[in-house]
Scaffold this motif. Structure first.
Motif, mmCIF file in Angstrom:
data_model
loop_
_atom_site.group_PDB
_atom_site.id
_atom_site.type_symbol
_atom_site.label_atom_id
_atom_site.label_comp_id
_atom_site.label_asym_id
_atom_site.label_seq_id
_atom_site.Cartn_x
_atom_site.Cartn_y
_atom_site.Cartn_z
ATOM 1 N N THR A 138 34.491 -15.021 -55.710
ATOM 2 C CA THR A 138 33.802 -14.531 -54.528
ATOM 3 C C THR A 138 33.372 -15.681 -53.631
ATOM 4 O O THR A 138 33.453 -15.587 -52.401
ATOM 5 C CB THR A 138 32.566 -13.709 -54.935
ATOM 6 O OG1 THR A 138 32.997 -12.652 -55.797
ATOM 7 C CG2 THR A 138 31.873 -13.131 -53.735
ATOM 8 N N LEU A 139 32.925 -16.775 -54.228
ATOM 9 C CA LEU A 139 32.499 -17.934 -53.444
ATOM 10 C C LEU A 139 33.672 -18.724 -52.888
ATOM 11 O O LEU A 139 33.490 -19.530 -51.988
ATOM 12 C CB LEU A 139 31.649 -18.876 -54.304
ATOM 13 C CG LEU A 139 30.270 -18.376 -54.695
ATOM 14 C CD1 LEU A 139 29.613 -19.372 -55.624
ATOM 15 C CD2 LEU A 139 29.426 -18.139 -53.474
ATOM 16 N N ARG A 188 41.133 -18.066 -52.431
ATOM 17 C CA ARG A 188 40.534 -17.402 -53.586
ATOM 18 C C ARG A 188 41.507 -17.322 -54.753
ATOM 19 O O ARG A 188 41.093 -17.246 -55.905
ATOM 20 C CB ARG A 188 40.082 -16.004 -53.192
ATOM 21 C CG ARG A 188 38.864 -16.024 -52.327
ATOM 22 C CD ARG A 188 38.281 -14.646 -52.147
ATOM 23 N NE ARG A 188 37.067 -14.760 -51.386
ATOM 24 C CZ ARG A 188 36.863 -14.161 -50.241
ATOM 25 N NH1 ARG A 188 37.786 -13.382 -49.726
ATOM 26 N NH2 ARG A 188 35.727 -14.315 -49.601
ATOM 27 N N SER A 192 39.692 -23.193 -56.560
ATOM 28 C CA SER A 192 39.551 -22.542 -55.262
ATOM 29 C C SER A 192 39.454 -23.575 -54.148
ATOM 30 O O SER A 192 40.077 -23.431 -53.099
ATOM 31 C CB SER A 192 38.308 -21.656 -55.274
ATOM 32 O OG SER A 192 38.058 -21.152 -53.995
ATOM 33 N N VAL A 241 34.130 -14.027 -61.626
ATOM 34 C CA VAL A 241 33.922 -13.184 -60.447
ATOM 35 C C VAL A 241 33.105 -13.918 -59.391
ATOM 36 O O VAL A 241 33.417 -13.865 -58.194
ATOM 37 C CB VAL A 241 33.239 -11.854 -60.856
ATOM 38 C CG1 VAL A 241 32.767 -11.081 -59.643
ATOM 39 C CG2 VAL A 241 34.187 -11.019 -61.688
ATOM 40 N N ILE A 242 32.079 -14.621 -59.811
ATOM 41 C CA ILE A 242 31.245 -15.358 -58.864
ATOM 42 C C ILE A 242 32.054 -16.440 -58.163
ATOM 43 O O ILE A 242 31.990 -16.597 -56.939
ATOM 44 C CB ILE A 242 30.021 -15.961 -59.584
ATOM 45 C CG1 ILE A 242 29.061 -14.850 -59.986
ATOM 46 C CG2 ILE A 242 29.317 -16.978 -58.708
ATOM 47 C CD1 ILE A 242 27.972 -15.298 -60.935
ATOM 48 N N CYS A 243 32.848 -17.193 -58.920
ATOM 49 C CA CYS A 243 33.631 -18.278 -58.319
ATOM 50 C C CYS A 243 34.739 -17.739 -57.413
ATOM 51 O O CYS A 243 35.045 -18.342 -56.385
ATOM 52 C CB CYS A 243 34.215 -19.179 -59.403
ATOM 53 S SG CYS A 243 32.961 -20.153 -60.244
ATOM 54 N N GLY A 267 38.213 -17.793 -48.460
ATOM 55 C CA GLY A 267 39.164 -16.749 -48.105
ATOM 56 C C GLY A 267 40.046 -17.219 -46.961
ATOM 57 O O GLY A 267 39.930 -18.346 -46.477
#
Length: 139
Positions: free
Chosen positions: A123-124, A73, A67, A119-121, A127
């Motif tokens: 989201t972090l 993302r 990311s 999912v956490i990575c 964007g």
């Protein structure tokens, strides 16, 4: 474009296909995610408490690093998809009866923990951010 000549919000822009270099980076991250998933499958069962943590930390490093390297993302989603494909394929038993995952607590922690880390990575991950002089309201 708005009537004043400035571009609208970054979220209102149409989706474009990635450049060939970016597509190659996402493909490489997908393959690297599959390799990390396969290696994590072997490590987590070989050295149970430490191997599980090592496998999940390696996956988290790849997802978050992808990311950060791509600045999007999708850089976290591409290796997470490769990881998921490899782990799901290695979960299935073969016609001969061989399998890599046992029905133990460590295997379930690896599967569910890896999905949670993905999912956490994602989201972090970074964007799409607007740029330019009109980024802040009132400026």
């Amino acid at each position: 474009m708005s009537t004043s000549g400035q571009r609208g919000s970054a979220l209102a822009q149409p989706l474009r296909t990635p450049s060939p270099g970016r597509a190659a980076a996402y493909t490489g991250l997908f393959v690297l995610g599959a390799v990390v998933g396969a290696a994590g499958t072997l490590v987590q069962s070989g050295w149970f408490p430490g191997g599980l943590l090592l496998a999940l930390a390696g996956a988290a490093g790849l997802f978050l690093g992808g990311s950060r390297a791509t600045g999007s993302r999708a850089g976290a989603v591409a290796p997470a998809a490769g990881w998921m494909v490899a782990v799901v394929l290695l979960t299935a038993s073969r016609p001969e009866g061989d399998f890599l995952f046992g029905a133990g607590l460590g295997s379930y922690l690896f599967l569910l923990g890896g999905m949670a880390v993905a999912v956490i990575c994602a989201t972090l991950g970074l964007g799409r951010q607007p740029d330019g002089s009109g980024v802040r309201l009132g400026k």
